[in-house]
Design a protein around this motif. Structure first.
Motif, PDB file in Angstrom:
ATOM      1  N   TYR A   5       0.854  -1.186   0.000  1.00  0.00           N
ATOM      2  CA  TYR A   5       0.000   0.000   0.000  1.00  0.00           C
ATOM      3  C   TYR A   5       0.893   1.241   0.000  1.00  0.00           C
ATOM      4  O   TYR A   5       1.822   1.349   0.806  1.00  0.00           O
ATOM      5  CB  TYR A   5      -0.899  -0.008   1.243  1.00  0.00           C
ATOM      6  N   CYS A   7       1.195   4.946   0.952  1.00  0.00           N
ATOM      7  CA  CYS A   7       0.511   5.831   1.890  1.00  0.00           C
ATOM      8  C   CYS A   7       1.085   7.248   1.832  1.00  0.00           C
ATOM      9  O   CYS A   7       2.261   7.464   2.143  1.00  0.00           O
ATOM     10  CB  CYS A   7       0.651   5.270   3.303  1.00  0.00           C
ATOM     11  N   TYR A  28      -1.836   5.092   9.632  1.00  0.00           N
ATOM     12  CA  TYR A  28      -1.228   4.516   8.433  1.00  0.00           C
ATOM     13  C   TYR A  28      -1.493   3.009   8.374  1.00  0.00           C
ATOM     14  O   TYR A  28      -1.850   2.469   7.327  1.00  0.00           O
ATOM     15  CB  TYR A  28       0.280   4.758   8.411  1.00  0.00           C
ATOM     16  N   GLU A  31      -5.077   2.368   7.388  1.00  0.00           N
ATOM     17  CA  GLU A  31      -5.312   2.548   5.952  1.00  0.00           C
ATOM     18  C   GLU A  31      -4.866   1.318   5.172  1.00  0.00           C
ATOM     19  O   GLU A  31      -5.589   0.838   4.289  1.00  0.00           O
ATOM     20  CB  GLU A  31      -4.559   3.779   5.437  1.00  0.00           C
ATOM     21  N   ALA A  32      -3.684   0.811   5.486  1.00  0.00           N
ATOM     22  CA  ALA A  32      -3.167  -0.364   4.789  1.00  0.00           C
ATOM     23  C   ALA A  32      -4.029  -1.593   5.084  1.00  0.00           C
ATOM     24  O   ALA A  32      -4.316  -2.395   4.187  1.00  0.00           O
ATOM     25  CB  ALA A  32      -1.719  -0.618   5.197  1.00  0.00           C
ATOM     26  N   PRO A  72       5.258   9.373  -0.825  1.00  0.00           N
ATOM     27  CA  PRO A  72       4.566   8.467   0.093  1.00  0.00           C
ATOM     28  C   PRO A  72       5.517   7.413   0.657  1.00  0.00           C
ATOM     29  O   PRO A  72       6.614   7.209   0.137  1.00  0.00           O
ATOM     30  CB  PRO A  72       3.507   7.809  -0.797  1.00  0.00           C
TER      31      PRO A  72
END
Length: 157
Positions: A5, A7, A28, A31-32, A72
């Motif tokens: 992912y 980010c 974080y 989100e992943a 990112p």
């Protein structure tokens, strides 16, 4: 296999010391994890994991400070443990390896996730479909639940 992912870092992620705040790393990881468990759930229209899940435990090793920049970070996620009613996801938040600098790891972490039946208000079992999906991302190389970070190299974030 690992889930990858990308980010983005946000200006608001920084703390007074000029680096990403330790609490932000939990966002974080979230989100992943959401990208892994919901967007990559098996099958078209599969209800897998959409019924809910809860975090039972987080463990984080802060390896080095991450200062804000426009590029990112990469978050790699993989499964190290699957039981009848929980799974453990390991993560590394890092920059890709370069020939001159190698790989830069900022955080190693793990999360125990429990599938949850929101309507019934209680934990539930992992379905066969979910287990099949999770097995594709299984890596038992480090099943300690705390990442492979040497605790002496961790720094306060």
């Amino acid at each position: 296999m690992r889930h990858v992912y990308s980010c983005p870092l946000r200006w608001a992620d920084m703390d007074a010391f000029g680096h990403v705040n330790n609490v932000v790393f939990l966002r974080y990881l979230e989100e992943a994890r959401i990208d892994f468990m919901f967007r990559l759930a098996p099958g078209d229209g599969s209800p897998s994991f959409s019924g809910g899940s809860v975090v039972a435990r987080h463990e984080i090793d802060y390896v080095r400070p991450l200062v804000h920049r426009h590029a990112p970070v990469t978050i790699e996620s993989w499964v190290t443990r699957i039981t009848a009613a929980s799974l453990t996801i390991q993560y590394e938040i890092k920059d890709a390896a370069t020939p001159e600098h190698g790989e830069t790891v900022y955080v190693r972490a793990s999360t125990v996730v429990v599938p949850y039946d929101l309507e019934a208000g209680r934990p539930r079992r992992i379905t066969a479909e979910e287990k099949s999906f999770l097995q594709k991302y299984r890596d038992d190389a480090d099943d300690s639940g705390n990442g492979s970070a040497d605790r002496s190299e961790a720094v306060a974030a």
